[in-house]
Design a protein around this motif. Structure first.
Motif, PDB file in Angstrom:
ATOM      1  N   SER A 109       0.826  -1.203   0.000  1.00 25.19           N
ATOM      2  CA  SER A 109       0.000   0.000   0.000  1.00 25.19           C
ATOM      3  C   SER A 109       0.862   1.255   0.000  1.00 25.19           C
ATOM      4  CB  SER A 109      -0.928   0.016   1.215  1.00 25.19           C
ATOM      5  OG  SER A 109      -1.848  -1.056   1.176  1.00 25.19           O
ATOM      6  N   ASP A 110       0.304   2.343  -0.510  1.00 18.53           N
ATOM      7  CA  ASP A 110       1.037   3.609  -0.561  1.00 18.53           C
ATOM      8  C   ASP A 110       1.027   4.331   0.781  1.00 18.53           C
ATOM      9  OD1 ASP A 110       1.717   4.279  -3.598  1.00 18.53           O
ATOM     10  OD2 ASP A 110      -0.209   3.248  -3.538  1.00 18.53           O
ATOM     11  N   VAL A 111      -0.008   4.094   1.572  1.00 17.21           N
ATOM     12  CA  VAL A 111      -0.060   4.708   2.892  1.00 17.21           C
ATOM     13  C   VAL A 111      -0.947   3.849   3.778  1.00 17.21           C
ATOM     14  CG1 VAL A 111      -2.028   6.222   2.387  1.00 17.21           C
ATOM     15  CG2 VAL A 111      -0.399   6.894   4.149  1.00 17.21           C
ATOM     16  N   CYS A 112      -0.557   3.708   5.059  1.00 21.70           N
ATOM     17  CA  CYS A 112      -1.279   2.870   6.021  1.00 21.70           C
ATOM     18  C   CYS A 112      -1.436   3.606   7.350  1.00 21.70           C
ATOM     19  CB  CYS A 112      -0.535   1.556   6.251  1.00 21.70           C
ATOM     20  SG  CYS A 112      -0.514   0.421   4.861  1.00 21.70           S
ATOM     21  N   PRO A 113      -2.370   4.543   7.447  1.00 20.36           N
ATOM     22  CA  PRO A 113      -2.605   5.199   8.727  1.00 20.36           C
ATOM     23  C   PRO A 113      -3.281   4.247   9.699  1.00 20.36           C
ATOM     24  CG  PRO A 113      -4.237   5.907   7.135  1.00 20.36           C
ATOM     25  CD  PRO A 113      -3.258   5.047   6.378  1.00 20.36           C
ATOM     26  N   ALA A 114      -2.995   4.415  10.979  1.00 22.32           N
ATOM     27  CA  ALA A 114      -3.558   3.528  11.996  1.00 22.32           C
ATOM     28  C   ALA A 114      -5.047   3.786  12.173  1.00 22.32           C
ATOM     29  CB  ALA A 114      -2.833   3.742  13.322  1.00 22.32           C
ATOM     30  N   ASP A 115      -5.828   2.713  12.149  1.00 22.94           N
ATOM     31  CA  ASP A 115      -7.269   2.789  12.352  1.00 22.94           C
ATOM     32  C   ASP A 115      -7.597   1.950  13.583  1.00 22.94           C
ATOM     33  OD1 ASP A 115      -9.995   2.659  12.377  1.00 22.94           O
ATOM     34  OD2 ASP A 115     -10.216   1.744  10.411  1.00 22.94           O
ATOM     35  N   GLY A 116      -7.823   2.596  14.705  1.00 23.34           N
ATOM     36  CA  GLY A 116      -8.137   1.862  15.923  1.00 23.34           C
ATOM     37  C   GLY A 116      -7.202   2.252  17.050  1.00 23.34           C
ATOM     38  N   MET A 117      -7.786   2.525  18.204  1.00 20.90           N
ATOM     39  CA  MET A 117      -6.978   2.946  19.346  1.00 20.90           C
ATOM     40  C   MET A 117      -5.979   1.886  19.813  1.00 20.90           C
ATOM     41  SD  MET A 117      -7.701   6.044  19.670  1.00 20.90           S
ATOM     42  CE  MET A 117      -6.714   6.317  21.153  1.00 20.90           C
ATOM     43  N   PRO A 118      -6.312   0.571  19.808  1.00 18.72           N
ATOM     44  CA  PRO A 118      -5.294  -0.410  20.215  1.00 18.72           C
ATOM     45  C   PRO A 118      -4.026  -0.338  19.380  1.00 18.72           C
ATOM     46  CG  PRO A 118      -7.461  -1.421  20.243  1.00 18.72           C
ATOM     47  CD  PRO A 118      -7.632  -0.068  19.606  1.00 18.72           C
ATOM     48  N   ILE A 119      -4.167  -0.129  18.058  1.00 18.86           N
ATOM     49  CA  ILE A 119      -2.976   0.007  17.212  1.00 18.86           C
ATOM     50  C   ILE A 119      -2.190   1.239  17.620  1.00 18.86           C
ATOM     51  CG2 ILE A 119      -2.138   0.338  14.857  1.00 18.86           C
ATOM     52  CD1 ILE A 119      -3.290  -2.396  15.294  1.00 18.86           C
ATOM     53  N   LEU A 120      -2.898   2.330  17.930  1.00 22.72           N
ATOM     54  CA  LEU A 120      -2.240   3.551  18.370  1.00 22.72           C
ATOM     55  C   LEU A 120      -1.485   3.317  19.668  1.00 22.72           C
ATOM     56  CD1 LEU A 120      -3.241   5.679  16.299  1.00 22.72           C
ATOM     57  CD2 LEU A 120      -4.058   7.026  18.214  1.00 22.72           C
ATOM     58  N   TRP A 121      -2.126   2.690  20.626  1.00 20.59           N
ATOM     59  CA  TRP A 121      -1.505   2.463  21.931  1.00 20.59           C
ATOM     60  C   TRP A 121      -0.263   1.581  21.810  1.00 20.59           C
ATOM     61  CZ3 TRP A 121      -6.979   1.047  24.071  1.00 20.59           C
ATOM     62  CH2 TRP A 121      -7.698   2.228  24.299  1.00 20.59           C
ATOM     63  N   ARG A 124       2.595   3.518  20.156  1.00 19.37           N
ATOM     64  CA  ARG A 124       3.216   4.471  21.079  1.00 19.37           C
ATOM     65  C   ARG A 124       4.113   3.758  22.082  1.00 19.37           C
ATOM     66  NH1 ARG A 124      -2.334   7.934  22.220  1.00 19.37           N
ATOM     67  NH2 ARG A 124      -2.303   9.188  20.293  1.00 19.37           N
ATOM     68  N   LEU A 125       3.672   2.603  22.578  1.00 18.82           N
ATOM     69  CA  LEU A 125       4.505   1.837  23.507  1.00 18.82           C
ATOM     70  C   LEU A 125       5.834   1.449  22.868  1.00 18.82           C
ATOM     71  CD1 LEU A 125       1.897  -0.547  25.195  1.00 18.82           C
ATOM     72  CD2 LEU A 125       3.215   1.261  26.322  1.00 18.82           C
ATOM     73  N   LEU A 126       5.802   1.232  21.558  1.00 20.72           N
ATOM     74  CA  LEU A 126       7.018   0.835  20.840  1.00 20.72           C
ATOM     75  C   LEU A 126       7.834   2.027  20.357  1.00 20.72           C
ATOM     76  CD1 LEU A 126       5.596  -2.154  18.748  1.00 20.72           C
ATOM     77  CD2 LEU A 126       6.863  -2.227  20.906  1.00 20.72           C
ATOM     78  N   GLY A 127       7.412   3.239  20.758  1.00 20.11           N
ATOM     79  CA  GLY A 127       8.185   4.436  20.424  1.00 20.11           C
ATOM     80  C   GLY A 127       7.812   5.089  19.121  1.00 20.11           C
ATOM     81  N   VAL A 128       6.684   4.698  18.525  1.00 20.63           N
ATOM     82  CA  VAL A 128       6.243   5.298  17.265  1.00 20.63           C
ATOM     83  C   VAL A 128       5.468   6.577  17.581  1.00 20.63           C
ATOM     84  CG1 VAL A 128       4.871   4.968  15.176  1.00 20.63           C
ATOM     85  CG2 VAL A 128       6.110   3.031  16.192  1.00 20.63           C
ATOM     86  N   PRO A 129       5.861   7.723  17.014  1.00 21.62           N
ATOM     87  CA  PRO A 129       5.239   9.011  17.376  1.00 21.62           C
ATOM     88  C   PRO A 129       3.918   9.281  16.663  1.00 21.62           C
ATOM     89  CG  PRO A 129       6.968   9.396  15.773  1.00 21.62           C
ATOM     90  CD  PRO A 129       6.992   7.911  16.080  1.00 21.62           C
ATOM     91  N   VAL A 130       3.024   8.289  16.660  1.00 24.35           N
ATOM     92  CA  VAL A 130       1.729   8.467  16.003  1.00 24.35           C
ATOM     93  C   VAL A 130       0.796   9.177  16.978  1.00 24.35           C
ATOM     94  CG1 VAL A 130       0.959   6.155  16.719  1.00 24.35           C
ATOM     95  CG2 VAL A 130      -0.136   7.286  14.784  1.00 24.35           C
ATOM     96  N   ARG A 131       0.050  10.161  16.458  1.00 28.79           N
ATOM     97  CA  ARG A 131      -0.759  11.005  17.339  1.00 28.79           C
ATOM     98  C   ARG A 131      -2.253  10.803  17.200  1.00 28.79           C
ATOM     99  NH1 ARG A 131       3.315  14.770  15.868  1.00 28.79           N
ATOM    100  NH2 ARG A 131       2.018  15.606  14.186  1.00 28.79           N
ATOM    101  N   GLU A 132      -2.723  10.336  16.049  1.00 26.43           N
ATOM    102  CA  GLU A 132      -4.158  10.204  15.853  1.00 26.43           C
ATOM    103  C   GLU A 132      -4.482   9.013  14.980  1.00 26.43           C
ATOM    104  OE1 GLU A 132      -5.985  13.097  13.058  1.00 26.43           O
ATOM    105  OE2 GLU A 132      -4.013  14.039  13.024  1.00 26.43           O
ATOM    106  N   LYS A 133      -5.662   8.447  15.207  1.00 25.77           N
ATOM    107  CA  LYS A 133      -6.113   7.357  14.352  1.00 25.77           C
ATOM    108  C   LYS A 133      -6.903   7.938  13.187  1.00 25.77           C
ATOM    109  CE  LYS A 133     -10.595   5.840  16.222  1.00 25.77           C
ATOM    110  NZ  LYS A 133     -11.287   5.610  14.941  1.00 25.77           N
ATOM    111  N   LEU A 134      -6.761   7.300  12.044  1.00 20.84           N
ATOM    112  CA  LEU A 134      -7.448   7.755  10.837  1.00 20.84           C
ATOM    113  C   LEU A 134      -8.179   6.561  10.234  1.00 20.84           C
ATOM    114  CD1 LEU A 134      -4.599   9.916   9.247  1.00 20.84           C
ATOM    115  CD2 LEU A 134      -6.584  10.729  10.521  1.00 20.84           C
ATOM    116  N   SER A 135      -9.445   6.461  10.514  1.00 20.81           N
ATOM    117  CA  SER A 135     -10.228   5.339  10.015  1.00 20.81           C
ATOM    118  C   SER A 135     -10.740   5.629   8.610  1.00 20.81           C
ATOM    119  CB  SER A 135     -11.415   5.066  10.942  1.00 20.81           C
ATOM    120  OG  SER A 135     -12.346   6.136  10.868  1.00 20.81           O
ATOM    121  N   GLY A 136     -11.175   4.568   7.936  1.00 25.09           N
ATOM    122  CA  GLY A 136     -11.765   4.750   6.615  1.00 25.09           C
ATOM    123  C   GLY A 136     -12.994   5.633   6.669  1.00 25.09           C
ATOM    124  N   SER A 137     -13.782   5.494   7.740  1.00 19.76           N
ATOM    125  CA  SER A 137     -14.981   6.330   7.885  1.00 19.76           C
ATOM    126  C   SER A 137     -14.606   7.798   8.036  1.00 19.76           C
ATOM    127  CB  SER A 137     -15.786   5.868   9.101  1.00 19.76           C
ATOM    128  OG  SER A 137     -16.298   4.563   8.907  1.00 19.76           O
TER     129      SER A 137
END
Length: 412
Positions: A109-121, A124-137
């Motif tokens: 895929s060309d881009v894979c934004p996180a969809d879902g708070m568990p993926i975000l959490w 972040r625990l693994l040191g990834v500076p992701v700030r918001e979830k972006l769902s398809g909806s």
């Protein structure tokens, strides 16, 4: 179409990643572009290396906000270049662990934004500076409600239950907003091959849509998109899951405060009780994954930080006739990504297979895994391979805990 109504900063600079596979079929040399709002510029394939993507438990997760994602989408449809959007959630993560083909649809895929708070959490625990979830909806609704323009965004709705896509298509056109529906098709049930006939592909192509939205199950939709990647002429394509039912009013989306708290799954079960089994299975698998992979990685990360165990990354590139060997010595971590990119870019520009020598590697983090995933994607688009050699048991364990042991199986 413009997206200024969603507060995109003026003069925002962006990078868009074109599909290497599709461009290879067209004999094109470019797979990425960088532009400001007034000066679009084509770059080389290797500039996709600038993509801010991280490897999280075997899948790519891009760190970007909604405004940047919308700019990427706008650039792709204005320039008519293939752009596959995937939005990994817990269900995607768990399927990718057992289904290599499904995982490949995310990796390509060309881009894979996180969809879902568990993926975000977890990220972040693994040191990834992701700030918001972006769902398809979120993406679909924002595109639907974005400011009007002289042309607007043309969308084709593919899949969904009988009559649902037609209902949503009529609603979109009745609104007279920035999103115009130029086609809706429910192909019925069948295999991916049966849903990929020349007639179906031609029906979609003849619509001259900017955005193709696919509403099958996640597994079938991702497989269909990957299977038909080079045949689809619509530039932006994505699997939007339950979005079609939300837009049709069949189900209601969870309130924002429930989504922010990570309990959207509870709401989904309320709306669609049959989903309880999927959420139960995914939840059990996620707990297992957290205990056996995430926690060891978090403890290791904290321990390295306390001890200051970050060794300078030393890189050596050896050129061969068909294979370049890039040796990584020390710590392959985020702070050294910019140092590594020029070495990989040279091999990519030379269009050679790449072997990464891990014999003196001491550590690797999600950002560097993300870089390796991008390199692998570009090479596959060129018909080439990214391989690895010399991985000690300690390094193999790091790859396994991070979900990327499959990378070690490929050899030029």
């Amino acid at each position: 179409m413009t997206f200024r109504d969603v507060d995109i900063p003026d003069g925002l600079r962006l990078q868009c990643e074109f599909s290497s596979a599709a461009q290879n079929s067209q004999g094109a040399a470019n797979s990425g572009c960088s532009q400001t709002s007034s000066d679009p510029t084509h770059l080389t394939q290797a500039d996709e290396l600038l993509r801010p993507v991280f490897g999280v438990l075997g899948i790519p997760v891009d760190v970007l906000d909604l405004a940047t994602l919308l700019e990427k989408i706008q650039t792709a449809f204005e320039m008519r270049v293939p752009f596959l959007l995937s939005t990994p959630n817990v269900n995607f993560l768990m399927m990718s662990r057992s289904d290599a083909d499904f995982r490949e649809s995310l990796l390509m895929s060309d881009v894979c934004p996180a969809d879902g708070m568990p993926i975000l959490w977890i990220a972040r625990l693994l040191g990834v500076p992701v700030r918001e979830k972006l769902s398809g909806s979120d993406v679909f609704e924002t595109l639907r409600s974005a400011g009007s323009s002289s042309r607007g965004l043309k969308v084709f709705l593919f899949g969904g239950a009988e009559g649902v896509a037609d209902t949503v298509c009529k609603r979109l056109n009745a609104e007279g907003g920035s999103m115009t529906c130029v086609g809706a098709l429910n192909p019925g049930f069948g295999s991916v091959a049966e849903l990929s006939t020349p007639q179906i592909i031609e029906t979609i192509a003849s619509s001259h849509a900017d955005l193709l939205t696919v509403f099958f199950s996640a597994r079938k939709a991702q497989e269909w998109l990957l299977h038909n990647h080079e045949r689809i002429q619509v530039p932006v394509r994505a699997q939007f899951g339950a979005t079609i039912n939300i837009q049709a009013g069949i189900i209601k989306r969870a309130p924002a405060w429930i989504r922010r708290g990570g309990f959207e799954w509870v709401w989904r079960i309320k709306e669609e009780p049959y989903l309880w089994r999927r959420y139960w299975n995914d939840g059990c698998g996620l707990v297992h994954l957290v205990l056996l992979s995430v926690l060891p990685l978090v403890i290791s990360r904290i321990w390295r930080t306390l001890r200051g165990e970050v060794n300078e990354l030393v890189i050596d590139r050896s050129e061969g006739q068909h294979v370049d060997v890039i040796k990584l010595s020390g710590s392959a971590v985020s702070q050294f990504v910019d140092k590594a990119i020029p070495y990989f870019r040279q091999s990519l520009d030379a269009r050679k297979n790449i072997q990464v020598d891990l014999s003196e590697l001491r550590g690797i983090d999600p950002r560097f895994f993300g870089l390796l995933l991008v390199i692998r994607r570009i090479l596959l688009g060129q018909g080439l391979i990214l391989g690895f050699l010399g991985a000690a048991p300690r390094v193999k364990r790091i790859f396994r805990l991070n979900g990327f042991e499959f990378l070690l199986d490929s050899q030029p």
